[in-house]
Design a protein around this motif. Structure first.
Motif, mmCIF file in Angstrom:
data_model
loop_
_atom_site.group_PDB
_atom_site.id
_atom_site.type_symbol
_atom_site.label_atom_id
_atom_site.label_comp_id
_atom_site.label_asym_id
_atom_site.label_seq_id
_atom_site.Cartn_x
_atom_site.Cartn_y
_atom_site.Cartn_z
ATOM 1 N N ALA A 22 10.634 2.009 -5.004
ATOM 2 C CA ALA A 22 10.687 1.753 -4.310
ATOM 3 C C ALA A 22 9.889 2.520 -2.795
ATOM 4 C CB ALA A 22 11.065 3.584 -4.484
ATOM 5 N N GLN A 32 0.536 0.923 9.489
ATOM 6 C CA GLN A 32 0.629 0.334 8.027
ATOM 7 C C GLN A 32 1.747 -0.326 7.487
ATOM 8 O OE1 GLN A 32 1.603 4.082 6.285
ATOM 9 N NE2 GLN A 32 0.944 3.808 4.101
ATOM 10 N N SER A 36 1.258 -3.358 4.708
ATOM 11 C CA SER A 36 2.351 -3.828 3.481
ATOM 12 C C SER A 36 2.914 -4.615 3.666
ATOM 13 C CB SER A 36 3.093 -2.711 3.900
ATOM 14 O OG SER A 36 2.467 -1.414 4.212
ATOM 15 N N ARG B 63 4.315 -8.098 -1.886
ATOM 16 C CA ARG B 63 3.335 -9.040 -1.058
ATOM 17 C C ARG B 63 2.572 -7.462 -0.208
ATOM 18 N NH1 ARG B 63 5.792 -11.613 3.909
ATOM 19 N NH2 ARG B 63 7.310 -10.076 3.099
ATOM 20 N N TRP B 64 2.977 -6.525 -1.563
ATOM 21 C CA TRP B 64 1.784 -4.845 -0.889
ATOM 22 C C TRP B 64 0.305 -5.663 -0.662
ATOM 23 C CZ3 TRP B 64 4.972 -0.401 -3.495
ATOM 24 C CH2 TRP B 64 6.621 -0.493 -3.054
ATOM 25 N N ASN B 65 -0.243 -3.944 -0.244
ATOM 26 C CA ASN B 65 -1.578 -4.094 -0.186
ATOM 27 C C ASN B 65 -1.749 -2.621 -0.676
ATOM 28 O OD1 ASN B 65 -4.130 -4.438 0.000
ATOM 29 N ND2 ASN B 65 -4.035 -5.411 2.240
ATOM 30 N N ALA B 68 -4.242 -1.427 1.636
ATOM 31 C CA ALA B 68 -4.035 0.058 3.295
ATOM 32 C C ALA B 68 -3.468 0.966 2.783
ATOM 33 C CB ALA B 68 -3.522 -1.728 3.628
ATOM 34 N N LYS B 69 -2.534 1.248 1.581
ATOM 35 C CA LYS B 69 -1.576 1.896 1.090
ATOM 36 C C LYS B 69 -2.741 3.402 0.943
ATOM 37 C CE LYS B 69 2.373 -0.310 -0.679
ATOM 38 N NZ LYS B 69 2.278 -0.603 1.149
ATOM 39 N N TYR B 73 -5.437 6.848 3.677
ATOM 40 C CA TYR B 73 -5.226 8.216 3.704
ATOM 41 C C TYR B 73 -6.022 8.755 2.714
ATOM 42 C CZ TYR B 73 -2.330 5.416 6.939
ATOM 43 O OH TYR B 73 -1.636 4.052 7.782
ATOM 44 N N GLN B 95 2.915 6.456 -4.590
ATOM 45 C CA GLN B 95 2.495 7.217 -3.387
ATOM 46 C C GLN B 95 3.383 8.279 -2.925
ATOM 47 O OE1 GLN B 95 -0.680 6.382 0.236
ATOM 48 N NE2 GLN B 95 0.892 6.709 0.823
ATOM 49 N N PHE B 117 5.384 5.680 -1.779
ATOM 50 C CA PHE B 117 5.705 3.872 -2.747
ATOM 51 C C PHE B 117 5.735 3.852 -4.028
ATOM 52 C CE2 PHE B 117 4.806 1.388 1.265
ATOM 53 C CZ PHE B 117 3.947 1.696 2.019
#
Lengths: 158, 204
Positions: A22, A32, A36, B63-65, B68-69, B73, B95, B117
């Motif tokens: 998700a 962001q 992403s 492709r998630w980084n 950066a997530k 934060y 998260q 996420f």
């Protein structure tokens, strides 16, 4: 909080087969999202636009030059529309193509990324269409079916 | 950092294996993500490129980084991150934020825990590997989000935007209400869990 072993056993198979991922932050922080690498909906719509034009052209058995001539648009721009999902077409070109293929201009400008207007259901259909069609040199039966379905959506018959 | 014992199911043997659910994603965890998830993910991305698979058909989170997530934060009020370690490896990450409100009609104006996420390690995913290793990573993380919702007095309400392959899981296993395509990213589907649905989960 722990779910019972019985609950887990009931849903283990579904979890294994379907996945659980998700991801879209509640607050749309553009930086962001870019980090992403989320796929932007405008890009998806343009992809659908390019594939729509290409499949319609192939369905009519037009070459790029044939369509350019019949729709009074530039052949080079047509090629960009079909092959470059980042390309932003001219409004006149979109209008001419809408006239040529007898499709509503409002929906085509939305697809081409020339308007900020959003229709979530239509956008979902467009993204599905963009993801489904492979677009080779001739239209396969599956592509024709996907094309007919999407054209019906554009014409608001579905 | 709080560590809670959990159990993952080893899909090869059917055994339940002890795991640690942690209420933080530290720099060490991000290093594990880079060292163990990314190389495997890159192999799949290379294979998809070689097959000319359209990017729209790739699993979205490939492709998630996570740097950066998490990094910008970290420490922010209203955000929490979790991960699961089992067999000394990072098996899943999540998260959440708890400063947002629901979109469902009965949730308007009411806070809920929103899963920003959630992702499991590539070796646990059937769409990537023929023999996934561990199961229950996702359900444990989602349970954690529901528990946090109760702890925050949100009565178990949670929300999320599901990636296409996961819709059935949220709809059927958790009984969540499907709100339809996300307005900005319509290939994702919005789901919310009501207080009544959360109460049923506790008793199930």
């Amino acid at each position: 909080m722990h779910f019972s072993e019985e609950w887990h056993r009931q849903w283990d198979r579904l979890e294994e087969n379907s996945g659980v991922e998700a991801g879209l932050p509640a607050f749309l922080d553009k930086a962001q999202l870019i980090e992403s690498n989320m796929i932007d909906v405008t890009e998806q719509l343009k992809l659908a636009f390019g594939k729509l034009i290409k499949l319609m052209r192939l369905n009519f058995k037009y070459t790029i030059d044939d369509l350019a001539s019949k729709a009074s648009v530039d052949a080079g721009e047509l090629l960009q529309i079909e092959e470059n999902p980042l390309y932003e077409p001219q409004l006149r070109t979109v209008y001419q193509l809408a006239q040529r293929f007898n499709l509503p201009i409002k929906r085509l400008t939305m697809l081409a990324g020339l308007t900020q207007e959003r229709d979530p259901q239509f956008t979902q259909e467009a993204c599905r269409f963009a993801a489904s069609s492979k677009c080779i040199s001739t239209v396969t039966a599956e592509e024709r079916e996907a094309l007919n379905h999407f054209v019906a959506v554009i014409l608001e018959k579905k | 950092m709080e560590i809670t014992e959990a159990h993952l199911k080893h899909l090869g043997t059917g055994e339940l294996m002890k795991a640690s659910l942690m209420d933080d994603i530290t720099d060490d965890h991000l290093d594990m993500w880079k060292a163990t998830w990314l190389p495997v993910i890159q192999e799949y991305r290379d294979a998809f490129e070689a097959q000319n698979k359209p990017k729209a058909e790739w699993p979205y989170d490939l492709r998630w980084n996570w740097d950066a997530k998490i990094l910008p934060y970290r420490g922010q009020l209203g955000l929490k991150a979790y991960c699961i370690i089992c067999d000394s490896k990072l098996q899943g990450m999540m998260q959440v934020n708890f400063i947002t409100h629901g979109k469902l009609k009965e949730h308007v104006g009411k806070p809920l825990v929103y899963i920003d996420f959630l992702s499991t390690a590539p070796w646990n995913r059937r769409e990537l590997v023929q023999k996934p290793v561990f199961g229950r990573v996702g359900s444990i993380l989602v349970q954690t989000a529901v528990q946090l919702s109760f702890d925050e007095d949100f009565k178990g309400r949670i929300g999320l935007s599901s990636l296409p392959q996961s819709n059935a899981f949220y709809r059927e296993a958790f009984g969540m209400t499907e709100l339809g395509p996300n307005a900005n990213y319509p290939l994702l589907t919005d789901f919310e869990l009501t207080a009544e649905q959360a109460a049923k989960l506790i008793t199930s």
